[in-house]
Design a protein around this motif. Structure first.
Motif, mmCIF file in Angstrom:
data_model
loop_
_atom_site.group_PDB
_atom_site.id
_atom_site.type_symbol
_atom_site.label_atom_id
_atom_site.label_comp_id
_atom_site.label_asym_id
_atom_site.label_seq_id
_atom_site.Cartn_x
_atom_site.Cartn_y
_atom_site.Cartn_z
ATOM 1 N N GLY A 218 -30.817 2.238 -11.341
ATOM 2 C CA GLY A 218 -31.867 1.080 -11.431
ATOM 3 C C GLY A 218 -31.863 0.413 -10.293
ATOM 4 O O GLY A 218 -32.689 -0.121 -9.915
ATOM 5 N N PHE A 219 -30.506 -0.467 -10.136
ATOM 6 C CA PHE A 219 -30.576 -1.641 -9.369
ATOM 7 C C PHE A 219 -30.679 -1.175 -7.827
ATOM 8 O O PHE A 219 -31.495 -1.622 -7.106
ATOM 9 C CB PHE A 219 -28.995 -2.053 -9.395
ATOM 10 N N LEU A 220 -30.048 -0.007 -7.537
ATOM 11 C CA LEU A 220 -30.100 0.713 -6.085
ATOM 12 C C LEU A 220 -31.424 1.076 -5.761
ATOM 13 O O LEU A 220 -31.987 1.005 -4.761
ATOM 14 C CB LEU A 220 -28.810 1.485 -5.740
ATOM 15 N N VAL A 221 -32.025 1.926 -6.560
ATOM 16 C CA VAL A 221 -33.334 2.450 -6.511
ATOM 17 C C VAL A 221 -34.376 1.185 -6.326
ATOM 18 O O VAL A 221 -35.312 1.371 -5.444
ATOM 19 C CB VAL A 221 -33.564 3.536 -7.514
ATOM 20 N N GLY A 222 -34.290 0.494 -7.307
ATOM 21 C CA GLY A 222 -35.452 -0.718 -7.102
ATOM 22 C C GLY A 222 -34.986 -1.497 -6.030
ATOM 23 O O GLY A 222 -36.213 -1.835 -5.683
ATOM 24 N N LEU A 223 -33.894 -1.863 -5.761
ATOM 25 C CA LEU A 223 -33.598 -2.560 -4.403
ATOM 26 C C LEU A 223 -34.279 -1.809 -3.051
ATOM 27 O O LEU A 223 -34.831 -2.284 -2.520
ATOM 28 C CB LEU A 223 -32.326 -2.807 -3.956
ATOM 29 N N ARG A 224 -34.240 -0.449 -3.257
ATOM 30 C CA ARG A 224 -34.676 0.211 -2.102
ATOM 31 C C ARG A 224 -36.239 0.283 -2.017
ATOM 32 O O ARG A 224 -36.614 0.060 -0.816
ATOM 33 C CB ARG A 224 -34.254 1.763 -2.303
ATOM 34 N N ILE A 225 -36.900 0.346 -3.254
ATOM 35 C CA ILE A 225 -38.106 0.254 -3.280
ATOM 36 C C ILE A 225 -38.684 -1.070 -2.984
ATOM 37 O O ILE A 225 -39.777 -1.370 -2.130
ATOM 38 C CB ILE A 225 -38.588 0.626 -4.865
ATOM 39 N N VAL A 226 -38.084 -2.078 -3.186
ATOM 40 C CA VAL A 226 -38.891 -3.538 -3.271
ATOM 41 C C VAL A 226 -38.495 -3.913 -1.923
ATOM 42 O O VAL A 226 -39.529 -4.312 -1.116
ATOM 43 C CB VAL A 226 -38.086 -4.396 -4.194
ATOM 44 N N VAL A 227 -37.326 -3.904 -1.279
ATOM 45 C CA VAL A 227 -36.856 -4.233 -0.035
ATOM 46 C C VAL A 227 -37.450 -3.321 1.348
ATOM 47 O O VAL A 227 -37.848 -3.799 2.275
ATOM 48 C CB VAL A 227 -35.444 -4.474 0.248
ATOM 49 N N GLN A 228 -37.129 -1.870 0.792
ATOM 50 C CA GLN A 228 -37.478 -0.946 1.926
ATOM 51 C C GLN A 228 -36.800 -1.174 3.051
ATOM 52 O O GLN A 228 -37.427 -1.115 4.377
ATOM 53 C CB GLN A 228 -39.105 -1.025 2.186
ATOM 54 N N ASP A 229 -35.737 -1.547 3.056
ATOM 55 C CA ASP A 229 -34.650 -1.690 4.205
ATOM 56 C C ASP A 229 -33.408 -1.022 3.827
ATOM 57 O O ASP A 229 -32.570 -1.318 2.857
ATOM 58 C CB ASP A 229 -34.457 -3.163 4.490
#
Length: 140
Positions: A59-70
């Motif tokens: 959840g942490f990594l996928v969420g970060l990938r979705i929110v930041v998109q970097d």
């Protein structure tokens, strides 16, 4: 031609990467501490700490990938997480370890790295624009 996300300015990427790294260290330390927790249900040991840890890391990594998109920010956060898991897997000066050599420890030693690799390597999905597919067919 697919649209790409605009590149963030360097100071913003640096700040996001530093924050991601620190959050990765935190998530890696907390999940490593609890990954050996089990609950016995009907004489079967259920590794709730390992299950919850894998879900939190994902959840942490996928969420970060979705929110930041970097990808760089997610990569740095994943490096912090995996570095903390590695560091906590080493024997302390007293000889104690947080990741013992058992099934749950082996899974925990591999799972965060595997999850991080998949999340960072996952291709960017094309953005759907509102109104692009409104369910009507074009007829000639």
């Amino acid at each position: 031609m697919p649209e790409t996300a605009p590149l963030r300015p360097f100071p913003q990427r640096l700040l996001l990467s530093a924050g991601g790294f620190l959050l990765g260290l935190f998530v890696g330390s907390v999940t490593t501490v609890v990954h050996q927790s089990v609950i016995t249900i009907a004489e079967v040991d259920v590794p709730w700490g390992l299950i919850l840890g894998v879900l939190v890391v994902t959840g942490f990594l996928v969420g970060l990938r979705i929110v930041v998109q970097d990808r760089l920010v997610v990569l740095v956060a994943a490096l912090g997480l995996v570095a903390m898991v590695f560091m906590l897997s080493q024997a302390s000066t007293g000889g104690s370890v947080l990741i013992p050599n058992n099934l749950w420890g082996t899974i925990w030693a591999i799972a965060p790295t595997l999850i991080a690799t998949i999340v960072v390597a996952w291709p960017r999905l094309p953005q759907r624009h509102r109104g692009a597919d409104n369910g009507t067919a074009v007829t000639a």
